[in-house]
Design a protein around this motif. Structure first.
Motif, PDB file in Angstrom:
ATOM      1  N   GLY A 245       0.801  -1.216   0.000  1.00  0.00           N
ATOM      2  CA  GLY A 245       0.000   0.000   0.000  1.00  0.00           C
ATOM      3  C   GLY A 245       0.833   1.266   0.000  1.00  0.00           C
ATOM      4  O   GLY A 245       2.066   1.233   0.068  1.00  0.00           O
ATOM      5  N   GLY A 249      -2.709   4.602   2.199  1.00  0.00           N
ATOM      6  CA  GLY A 249      -3.218   3.300   2.606  1.00  0.00           C
ATOM      7  C   GLY A 249      -3.000   3.043   4.086  1.00  0.00           C
ATOM      8  O   GLY A 249      -3.847   2.431   4.755  1.00  0.00           O
ATOM      9  N   TRP A 252      -5.713   4.976   5.878  1.00  0.00           N
ATOM     10  CA  TRP A 252      -7.035   4.339   5.754  1.00  0.00           C
ATOM     11  C   TRP A 252      -7.144   3.099   6.646  1.00  0.00           C
ATOM     12  O   TRP A 252      -8.205   2.825   7.223  1.00  0.00           O
ATOM     13  CB  TRP A 252      -7.318   3.970   4.308  1.00  0.00           C
ATOM     14  CG  TRP A 252      -7.661   5.133   3.437  1.00  0.00           C
ATOM     15  CD1 TRP A 252      -6.931   5.643   2.403  1.00  0.00           C
ATOM     16  CD2 TRP A 252      -8.840   5.958   3.522  1.00  0.00           C
ATOM     17  NE1 TRP A 252      -7.552   6.729   1.851  1.00  0.00           N
ATOM     18  CE2 TRP A 252      -8.730   6.945   2.505  1.00  0.00           C
ATOM     19  CE3 TRP A 252      -9.950   5.967   4.353  1.00  0.00           C
ATOM     20  CZ2 TRP A 252      -9.707   7.917   2.306  1.00  0.00           C
ATOM     21  CZ3 TRP A 252     -10.925   6.935   4.161  1.00  0.00           C
ATOM     22  CH2 TRP A 252     -10.798   7.902   3.147  1.00  0.00           C
ATOM     23  N   ALA A 306      -6.222  -6.693   1.823  1.00  0.00           N
ATOM     24  CA  ALA A 306      -6.502  -5.445   2.529  1.00  0.00           C
ATOM     25  C   ALA A 306      -7.881  -5.477   3.185  1.00  0.00           C
ATOM     26  O   ALA A 306      -8.058  -4.982   4.308  1.00  0.00           O
ATOM     27  CB  ALA A 306      -6.399  -4.261   1.575  1.00  0.00           C
TER      28      ALA A 306
END
Length: 424
Positions: A245, A249, A252, A306
């Motif tokens: 990522g 990322g 998040w 993910a």
């Protein structure tokens, strides 16, 4: 009178929210700064920085509680906010890892004195039991909103700005918090019944040792730290190196954990009106054990998804909220008003002592042995903590008698303090 109709609480809550959002931005930025300085060893660097933080919290918090009744709390809290703002603004200029460690040490020493003092102020301002429960939940919601929205804001900002500018947001947050605290009418702490600083510093820990419910809280601190350290320390390397990522990322994924905390915190006030604190907190421990077990299986199986990671991170956030939110209620019921600063400081130190154990494991062991081994060790610690809490915290708890220590010159013993804890 509604909770937010209390002027001083409203201002303190606003100060907390602003400072939290600044801190959230700094949390993301610190992880990215560590990655920039150390690359794949970022986890070890971050773990060391957080270990320094925990040492400061464990050592400084009891000392702050020992002397806070001698200081004007409003000016004390304002000064600590100013110190934190000045330290954070210096972080973007570091070029060496050791500089990070020095600044983190200064920052967290100030935070270690600030947080338990701030926590002990709230029950002096919000005296109604129902309102205090909602104040605890509001505080948890604020923390979780920070966990959720700060990474989101950071992710958006990182699309346009250098991560170093996130430290500027933190500094502004601390400065605004200082102004709000300064405008609040905060009563000074009640004089302690303990004659010397040592008795003051350890009195809260004595209460924990003597009260079954508080011993249960100590064990649950280990569960929270063991599982929470995975999110705090390992997210940056797991997202960047395993999931492939980006910087956004990382933000998040941290927001995923905040989402779980937020959802639970919003529902808890009504739940706690009907369900005992013990039941809620032990449920949180079970959720965290299941979450860390799932993380171990995911890593051992070599699954790098993910979405699955995000689901586990959501569960971790929810489980932590189930334990942390009711903790203030348990502490408040265990002491008389004069002992509140001491027991809150003891909880602050004891909880961070658990993090002092788990942060190095999450960072240093992961760097040397990988995520599967590290998360297995942390899962074992979480199971031990959950089982201990279940064993030492009885369903029905009788009065816990905690003798007060008095000056030897008095030649007498103070009356025992008794606390009733609600039956499940």
């Amino acid at each position: 009178m509604g909770l937010f109709a209390i002027r001083d609480y409203r201002r303190l809550f606003s100060a907390q929210v602003i400072a939290l959002f600044g801190t959230g931005l700094a949390t993301v930025a610190l992880g990215l700064l560590a990655y920039e300085l150390a690359g794949q060893r970022a986890g070890a660097v971050l773990a060391t920085a957080l270990t320094i933080k925990m040492v400061a919290y464990v050592v400084v918090a009891p000392l702050a509680a020992a002397y806070v009744d001698r200081l004007p709390r409003r000016w004390f809290l304002t000064g600590l906010d100013v110190v934190r703002a000045l330290v954070v603004i210096a972080l973007p200029f570091v070029t060496e890892v050791w500089q990070v460690y020095v600044l983190i040490g200064l920052l967290q020493t100030a935070s270690a004195a600030f947080t338990p003092t701030f926590q002990a102020v709230i029950p002096d301002i919000v005296t109604d039991e129902s309102d205090y429960t909602r104040a605890l939940s509001a505080s948890q919601v604020a923390s979780t909103m920070e966990s959720l929205l700060s990474p989101v804001l950071a992710a958006v900002a990182l699309a346009f700005l250098s991560f170093n500018l996130l430290f500027l947001g933190t500094s502004i947050g601390f400065a605004a918090s200082a102004l709000l605290v300064l405008s609040t009418r905060i009563p000074d702490a009640r004089p302690s019944s303990h004659a010397n600083a040592w008795d003051r510093a350890v009195s809260g820990i004595r209460r924990f040792a003597a009260t079954p419910g508080l011993r249960g809280v100590m064990a649950l601190n280990l569960v929270v730290a063991a599982v929470g350290s995975i999110v705090v320390v390992n997210t940056v390397n797991y997202v960047r190196d395993v999931l492939g990522g980006t910087q956004s990322g990382v933000a998040w994924m941290l927001a995923a954990s905040g989402t779980g905390t937020l959802l639970v915190a919003l529902a808890l006030p009504r739940v706690l009106d009907r369900v005992a604190d013990r039941s809620v907190m032990l449920t949180g421990a079970a959720v965290l054990v299941l979450a860390v077990g799932s993380a171990v299986v995911m890593s051992a199986a070599g699954v790098a998804e993910a979405l699955l990671t995000g689901v586990i991170w959501v569960a971790v956030g929810g489980g932590m909220a189930l334990i942390i939110t009711p903790t203030g209620r348990v502490l408040r019921r265990a002491v008389d008003p004069a002992g509140i600063p001491e027991v809150f400081a003891a909880q602050f130190s004891l909880s961070h002592l658990a993090w002092l154990v788990t942060y190095p494991i999450a960072g240093w062991v992961a760097t040397q042995a990988g995520f599967t081994t590290t998360w297995t060790v942390l899962a074992v610690l979480a199971v031990i903590g959950a089982a201990t809490a279940l064993a030492v915290w009885p369903r029905t708890e009788s009065r816990a008698v905690v003798p007060e220590v008095v000056d030897a010159a008095e030649g007498t013993l103070a009356a025992c303090q008794c606390a009733c804890v609600r039956t499940v």
